[in-house]
Design a protein around this motif. Structure first.
Motif, PDB file in Angstrom:
ATOM      1  N   ALA A  96       0.828  -1.219   0.000  1.00 32.67           N
ATOM      2  CA  ALA A  96       0.000   0.000   0.000  1.00 32.67           C
ATOM      3  C   ALA A  96       0.858   1.263   0.000  1.00 32.67           C
ATOM      4  N   VAL A  97       1.954   1.230  -0.757  1.00 30.98           N
ATOM      5  CA  VAL A  97       2.836   2.400  -0.850  1.00 30.98           C
ATOM      6  C   VAL A  97       2.162   3.470  -1.690  1.00 30.98           C
ATOM      7  N   GLN A  98       2.124   4.680  -1.147  1.00 32.54           N
ATOM      8  CA  GLN A  98       1.539   5.826  -1.846  1.00 32.54           C
ATOM      9  C   GLN A  98       2.615   6.837  -2.203  1.00 32.54           C
ATOM     10  N   TYR A  99       2.366   7.533  -3.293  1.00 27.88           N
ATOM     11  CA  TYR A  99       3.338   8.509  -3.806  1.00 27.88           C
ATOM     12  C   TYR A  99       2.902   9.931  -3.450  1.00 27.88           C
ATOM     13  N   PRO A 100       3.803  10.900  -3.585  1.00 24.52           N
ATOM     14  CA  PRO A 100       3.375  12.295  -3.434  1.00 24.52           C
ATOM     15  C   PRO A 100       2.235  12.610  -4.401  1.00 24.52           C
ATOM     16  N   LYS A 101       1.392  13.526  -4.029  1.00 24.58           N
ATOM     17  CA  LYS A 101       0.130  13.755  -4.734  1.00 24.58           C
ATOM     18  C   LYS A 101       0.273  14.034  -6.231  1.00 24.58           C
ATOM     19  N   ASN A 102       1.293  14.735  -6.647  1.00 24.12           N
ATOM     20  CA  ASN A 102       1.421  15.086  -8.059  1.00 24.12           C
ATOM     21  C   ASN A 102       2.431  14.230  -8.822  1.00 24.12           C
ATOM     22  N   TYR A 103       2.918  13.169  -8.184  1.00 20.70           N
ATOM     23  CA  TYR A 103       3.986  12.400  -8.819  1.00 20.70           C
ATOM     24  C   TYR A 103       3.545  11.784 -10.148  1.00 20.70           C
ATOM     25  N   LEU A 104       2.433  11.064 -10.157  1.00 26.29           N
ATOM     26  CA  LEU A 104       2.018  10.397 -11.389  1.00 26.29           C
ATOM     27  C   LEU A 104       1.699  11.402 -12.497  1.00 26.29           C
ATOM     28  N   LYS A 105       1.117  12.527 -12.131  1.00 21.25           N
ATOM     29  CA  LYS A 105       0.799  13.540 -13.150  1.00 21.25           C
ATOM     30  C   LYS A 105       2.071  14.024 -13.845  1.00 21.25           C
ATOM     31  N   GLU A 106       3.107  14.306 -13.065  1.00 24.95           N
ATOM     32  CA  GLU A 106       4.368  14.781 -13.650  1.00 24.95           C
ATOM     33  C   GLU A 106       5.104  13.655 -14.357  1.00 24.95           C
ATOM     34  N   ALA A 107       5.023  12.434 -13.818  1.00 34.35           N
ATOM     35  CA  ALA A 107       5.670  11.291 -14.460  1.00 34.35           C
ATOM     36  C   ALA A 107       5.032  11.015 -15.828  1.00 34.35           C
ATOM     37  N   TYR A 108       3.716  11.067 -15.906  1.00 34.55           N
ATOM     38  CA  TYR A 108       3.026  10.839 -17.179  1.00 34.55           C
ATOM     39  C   TYR A 108       3.487  11.853 -18.230  1.00 34.55           C
ATOM     40  N   LYS A 109       3.646  13.089 -17.816  1.00 35.91           N
ATOM     41  CA  LYS A 109       4.073  14.139 -18.753  1.00 35.91           C
ATOM     42  C   LYS A 109       5.470  13.827 -19.305  1.00 35.91           C
ATOM     43  N   LEU A 110       6.379  13.429 -18.445  1.00 32.04           N
ATOM     44  CA  LEU A 110       7.746  13.112 -18.874  1.00 32.04           C
ATOM     45  C   LEU A 110       7.766  11.910 -19.814  1.00 32.04           C
ATOM     46  N   VAL A 111       6.967  10.918 -19.509  1.00 31.91           N
ATOM     47  CA  VAL A 111       6.927   9.703 -20.334  1.00 31.91           C
ATOM     48  C   VAL A 111       6.365  10.021 -21.715  1.00 31.91           C
ATOM     49  N   ARG A 112       5.292  10.788 -21.764  1.00 36.33           N
ATOM     50  CA  ARG A 112       4.668  11.109 -23.057  1.00 36.33           C
ATOM     51  C   ARG A 112       5.569  11.988 -23.912  1.00 36.33           C
ATOM     52  N   GLU A 113       6.367  12.833 -23.269  1.00 39.49           N
ATOM     53  CA  GLU A 113       7.329  13.646 -24.026  1.00 39.49           C
ATOM     54  C   GLU A 113       8.363  12.783 -24.746  1.00 39.49           C
ATOM     55  N   ARG A 114       8.552  11.557 -24.235  1.00 41.02           N
ATOM     56  CA  ARG A 114       9.536  10.644 -24.825  1.00 41.02           C
ATOM     57  C   ARG A 114       8.878   9.548 -25.648  1.00 41.02           C
ATOM     58  N   GLY A 115       7.636   9.790 -26.064  1.00 44.81           N
ATOM     59  CA  GLY A 115       6.955   8.875 -26.971  1.00 44.81           C
ATOM     60  C   GLY A 115       6.286   7.694 -26.314  1.00 44.81           C
ATOM     61  N   GLY A 116       6.318   7.613 -24.984  1.00 47.20           N
ATOM     62  CA  GLY A 116       5.759   6.461 -24.289  1.00 47.20           C
ATOM     63  C   GLY A 116       4.291   6.619 -23.946  1.00 47.20           C
ATOM     64  N   VAL A 117       3.649   5.497 -23.692  1.00 47.43           N
ATOM     65  CA  VAL A 117       2.268   5.510 -23.203  1.00 47.43           C
ATOM     66  C   VAL A 117       2.280   5.222 -21.705  1.00 47.43           C
ATOM     67  N   CYS A 118       1.235   5.644 -21.029  1.00 47.28           N
ATOM     68  CA  CYS A 118       1.151   5.506 -19.570  1.00 47.28           C
ATOM     69  C   CYS A 118       0.097   4.465 -19.227  1.00 47.28           C
ATOM     70  N   ILE A 119       0.507   3.487 -18.430  1.00 49.30           N
ATOM     71  CA  ILE A 119      -0.339   2.341 -18.125  1.00 49.30           C
ATOM     72  C   ILE A 119      -0.612   2.282 -16.628  1.00 49.30           C
ATOM     73  N   ALA A 120      -1.886   2.279 -16.270  1.00 50.01           N
ATOM     74  CA  ALA A 120      -2.285   2.169 -14.866  1.00 50.01           C
ATOM     75  C   ALA A 120      -2.659   0.725 -14.578  1.00 50.01           C
ATOM     76  N   ASP A 121      -1.944   0.101 -13.665  1.00 46.38           N
ATOM     77  CA  ASP A 121      -2.238  -1.258 -13.236  1.00 46.38           C
ATOM     78  C   ASP A 121      -3.235  -1.182 -12.077  1.00 46.38           C
ATOM     79  N   GLU A 122      -4.502  -1.454 -12.382  1.00 47.13           N
ATOM     80  CA  GLU A 122      -5.590  -1.357 -11.399  1.00 47.13           C
ATOM     81  C   GLU A 122      -6.001  -2.724 -10.854  1.00 47.13           C
ATOM     82  N   VAL A 123      -5.102  -3.690 -10.958  1.00 45.28           N
ATOM     83  CA  VAL A 123      -5.438  -5.047 -10.515  1.00 45.28           C
ATOM     84  C   VAL A 123      -5.895  -5.059  -9.058  1.00 45.28           C
ATOM     85  N   GLN A 124      -5.259  -4.254  -8.198  1.00 41.48           N
ATOM     86  CA  GLN A 124      -5.648  -4.236  -6.785  1.00 41.48           C
ATOM     87  C   GLN A 124      -6.402  -2.978  -6.373  1.00 41.48           C
ATOM     88  N   THR A 125      -6.292  -1.904  -7.123  1.00 46.38           N
ATOM     89  CA  THR A 125      -6.908  -0.638  -6.703  1.00 46.38           C
ATOM     90  C   THR A 125      -8.264  -0.366  -7.348  1.00 46.38           C
TER      91      THR A 125
END
Length: 515
Positions: free
Chosen positions: A299-328
């Motif tokens: 149940a590790v949680q990240y800082p509130k804006n981490y995923l938002k900023e991470a998604y932006k960096l990934v998309r700038e490099r041509g990547g797609v962002c995948i949310a694994d909702e298997v448990q959440t």
């Protein structure tokens, strides 16, 4: 809040309707059983009182426990023994909603839900009825034919997602869903490298083993080519964290001087991701995988804006962002139906399993029409994905979540549990952190709060066994096995929560007294 019942010889304790055969004089044992009062030779210690239940399980008439263990050792793969919980295993016979019974008739409050899998309750009557109805019509066919159950379910599931996340491929498990998400991401982007967070778990197949970042789930073979992990933004155990970093009713006890709306810890963790992007992968990548809240990781949680900023960096490099909702997924976090919604992001792909079928084997990949189209470059066939019975069960699960208000239950009971567990954290030196959202809860155990060193495995096992012996089943997780995981069926009550809190308090007290 913490209720106890004295089981004194000659005095039976009756609490509401029985969950065992009516012929017995009912006394609550530490194991959660009801037994005959003549069994007591001397008064045991006061024990927390298990809430009543109006369901009576069938009498067990199967093979002996000794024979089951013999078969388990001789005929089941050794891995089955390796993952067996408890020194004295639980021999499960029957389940109903939040309750499990063993072959001896002992009742347990199930706060682990078959590893966060039973979403609306064991053998929920509505879901069971849906399965029975479909079994009478059609057990199996495949996607080479057109049949109603598949299309009714896909339309219903798609309605829970915003545009353009409207295209669904059904699978049998979360590992398989993540396997296919990896494949689709690489086909769509034309890139290969995928980034995940340390401590993550995304499956145990040869491909997803590369996504998973926990040595316990790794084998010494070539696996997961093209997968790179970056520092997990864990605001309790990581190098940076403060007193209002995460989206949770309970924050860490770490202090910080951040102004409101500003998080230095997040800046540092994003800096680590930028370092990974600059040094460990090509300039163009395929994907970033992230659980909205780490599951097996504790149940590790990240800082509130981490995923938002991470998604932006990934998309700038041509990547797609995948949310694994298997448990959440499916309302477990309480505030939202999907965990990613709590991060104010929209992924390019969402994978899911576990709670999707309330324990029936099923998984799914949800993505955009453009990404889904890339899958057509070859032929992929799944014999059991979208099976009629699986679709009927999963459709009923969605209906039951809405009709029973399980998302609200997750929010209310989960928030209460965390708030009360935080009081135990303040009381005991070995409880380092309490965190989570809804009924996705982690309790991190430490040697002491100053060092934050993980509580040793033998100590974890002692507390774990004690909780079980008092009638509650919980899980364990974390890179070092130092985190108790509380992820029950989303039908538990406040009374159940109080019972667990009393049991957990007593088990920690017992351990501290011995220490």
């Amino acid at each position: 809040m913490f209720k106890v019942v004295s089981c004194l010889s000659g005095r039976s304790v009756l609490t509401g309707q029985s969950c065992s055969p009516p012929s017995l004089a009912k006394l609550h044992l530490a194991s959660g059983a009801l037994c005959q009062k003549s069994a007591f030779k001397s008064p045991p210690t006061d024990l927390p009182e298990m809430p009543p239940c109006n369901f009576s399980p069938e009498e067990y008439k199967g093979m002996s426990k000794e024979r089951m263990m013999e078969i388990r050792r001789q005929n089941c793969n050794p891995m089955t023994m390796k993952v067996t919980y408890y020194k004295k295993p639980v021999f499960v016979h029957q389940g109903h909603m939040q309750w499990l019974w063993d072959v001896d008739g002992r009742r347990y409050l199930d706060l682990f839900a078959g590893v966060a899998t039973v979403s609306v309750g064991h053998c929920h009557p509505k879901v069971t009825a849906a399965a029975e109805q479909q079994l009478k019509k059609l057990w199996h066919t495949t996607n080479i034919y057109v049949y109603p159950a598949l299309h009714e379910y896909c339309e219903k599931l798609a309605s829970y997602f915003p545009d353009p996340l409207k295209v669904i491929y059904l699978t049998n498990s979360g590992s398989e869903a993540n396997d296919l998400a990896m494949l689709m991401a690489r086909l769509y982007t034309g890139n290969f490298d995928i980034i995940t967070l340390r401590g993550s778990y995304h499956g145990g197949s040869p491909q997803t083993m590369g996504l998973t970042s926990n040595a316990a789930y790794k084998y010494p073979i070539a696996n997961g080519l093209g997968c790179t992990n970056t520092m997990c933004p864990d605001v309790f155990r990581g190098p940076w964290g403060g007193s209002h970093c995460r989206d949770s009713p309970v924050q860490t006890v770490r202090q910080c001087s951040c102004a409101q709306g500003h998080c230095m810890a997040n800046e540092h963790y994003i800096g680590q991701l930028k370092e990974t992007l600059a040094t460990s992968v090509p300039s163009r990548i395929a994907a970033f995988f992230g659980e909205p809240i780490q599951g097996v990781g504790g149940a590790v949680q990240y800082p509130k804006n981490y995923l938002k900023e991470a998604y932006k960096l990934v998309r700038e490099r041509g990547g797609v962002c995948i949310a694994d909702e298997v448990q959440t997924g499916f309302g477990r976090t309480g505030t939202h139906f999907w965990g990613y919604q709590g991060h104010d992001v929209i992924p390019d792909m969402v994978t899911m399993a576990k709670g999707i079928g309330n324990g029936f084997p099923m998984g799914a990949v949800v993505t955009t029409p453009e990404i889904a189209a890339s899958f057509g470059k070859g032929v992929h066939f799944n014999t059991f994905g979208g099976n009629p019975v699986a679709c009927a069960v999963a459709s009923s699960v969605l209906d039951t979540i809405r009709e029973d208000g399980t998302q609200k239950i997750s929010l209310d009971v989960g928030t209460y549990l965390m708030t009360e567990l935080a009081k135990l954290r303040d009381k005991y030196e070995i409880i380092g952190d309490v965190r989570g959202k809804g009924l996705q809860i982690g309790v991190e155990m430490v040697k002491d709060k100053d060092s934050r060193d993980p509580l040793p495995p033998e100590a974890m096992a002692e507390i774990f066994e004690d909780v079980k012996d008092m009638g509650v089943l919980i899980g364990k997780g974390g890179v070092y096995g130092q985190i108790f995981r509380i992820k029950p069926p989303m039908c538990i009550t406040m009374e159940d929560a109080d019972f667990f809190l009393a049991v957990f308090n007593k088990s920690i007290h017992n351990y501290m007294e011995k220490r």
